[in-house]
Design an enzyme around this catalytic site. Sequence first.
Site, short mmCIF file in Angstrom:
data_model
loop_
_atom_site.label_atom_id
_atom_site.label_comp_id
_atom_site.label_asym_id
_atom_site.label_seq_id
_atom_site.Cartn_x
_atom_site.Cartn_y
_atom_site.Cartn_z
N HIS A 38 33.82 19.26 14.99
CA HIS A 38 35.03 18.93 13.96
C HIS A 38 34.74 17.39 13.57
CE1 HIS A 38 37.11 22.78 14.81
NE2 HIS A 38 36.95 22.42 16.03
N HIS A 46 29.64 25.64 13.51
CA HIS A 46 29.57 26.34 14.66
C HIS A 46 28.16 26.88 14.92
CE1 HIS A 46 29.71 30.40 16.15
NE2 HIS A 46 30.02 30.01 17.15
N VAL A 72 23.73 30.65 20.57
CA VAL A 72 22.65 31.68 20.85
C VAL A 72 22.97 31.91 22.32
CG1 VAL A 72 21.01 30.81 19.27
CG2 VAL A 72 21.48 29.58 21.54
N ARG A 73 22.64 33.29 22.42
CA ARG A 73 22.73 33.77 23.96
C ARG A 73 21.85 35.14 24.24
NH1 ARG A 73 26.39 34.83 19.83
NH2 ARG A 73 26.57 37.25 18.99
N GLY A 106 37.01 36.36 32.51
CA GLY A 106 37.56 35.54 33.74
C GLY A 106 36.86 34.01 33.73
N GLY A 107 36.29 33.67 32.31
CA GLY A 107 35.63 32.43 32.21
C GLY A 107 36.53 31.43 32.40
N ARG A 108 36.18 29.92 32.29
CA ARG A 108 36.69 28.73 32.41
C ARG A 108 37.63 28.63 30.88
NH1 ARG A 108 35.85 22.97 31.35
NH2 ARG A 108 37.26 21.80 32.94
#
Length: 301
Positions: free
Chosen positions: A98, A108, A111-112, A260-262
């Site tokens: 930003h 934005h 990659v995953r 359940g991620g942070r």
Amino acid sequence: MSSEQVERAEGFLRTLQDRICDAVEKVDGEARFQEDAWTRPAGGGGRTRVLRDGAVFEQGGVNFSLVHGDKLPPSATAHRPELAGGSFVATGVSLVLHPRNPYVPTTHANVRYFEASKPGVEPVWWFGGGFDLTPFYPFDDDVRHWHRVARDTCAPYGDDVYARYKQWCDEYFYLKHRGETRGVGGLFYDDLNEGGFERCFAFTQAVGQGFLDGYLPIVARRKDVPYGEREREFQLYRRGRYVEFNLVYDRGTLFGLQSGGRTESILMSLPPRVRFEYAYSPDEGSPEARLAEYLKPRDWV
């Protein structure tokens, strides 16, 4: 599935996070990323890096995560119901920047890599990712440059790849309740396993590395453009659209929360300052009204 594939993807993604953070710090010139290393009780963890109050970037976050679990969240099985209840491993880098200057676009990228298995069902793996650009005061030269980089990134992998993933981006980053795209698009792909692991991994590496080639020249051109309160207020208003998309539609946000991620890492993509205004409409013919014409898919290259 092979743990070697996870290890190779993880190694690339950790390096990519370092490379992007170094480049962002260099162009900002003042602020530095602060890192929070975190662990996920159900399995895995990550490195969240956030930069605040810089000369160029008001806030930016670059996340790396590697998480695993015994049960896939609903967002991951919506298109693959046969895997419901199966185990998974997911690793990725996601970022949102930003800028302070309203003439520099928000951006934005993600990659995953994902693996999933379930007894009695053939194990699966896939890659996903892309990058997109959200200007408030768009410049045609910037948007054309962004899409040329996207096109050139895709070119070695097929003549139709850019067109398909550009269209997917336009359709994915679309706010149905507003009738507009989130920005001027870029690339988006998911469930990629066609052609085998090596080909898909190479393409995902190209996307991750191509992001900086697309974005940094735009920042260099626009970061010193003078602006005033009017432009700043419009930027804050349009950031509200970013919030709406991320909280209503974004798959990554849903996956992170459902798995359940942070929470702080998942929501670091939200802007540090934003404003909402009831029934706002820019004056006809104003620079602010001009943005609407860019929030419709079009060919840029």
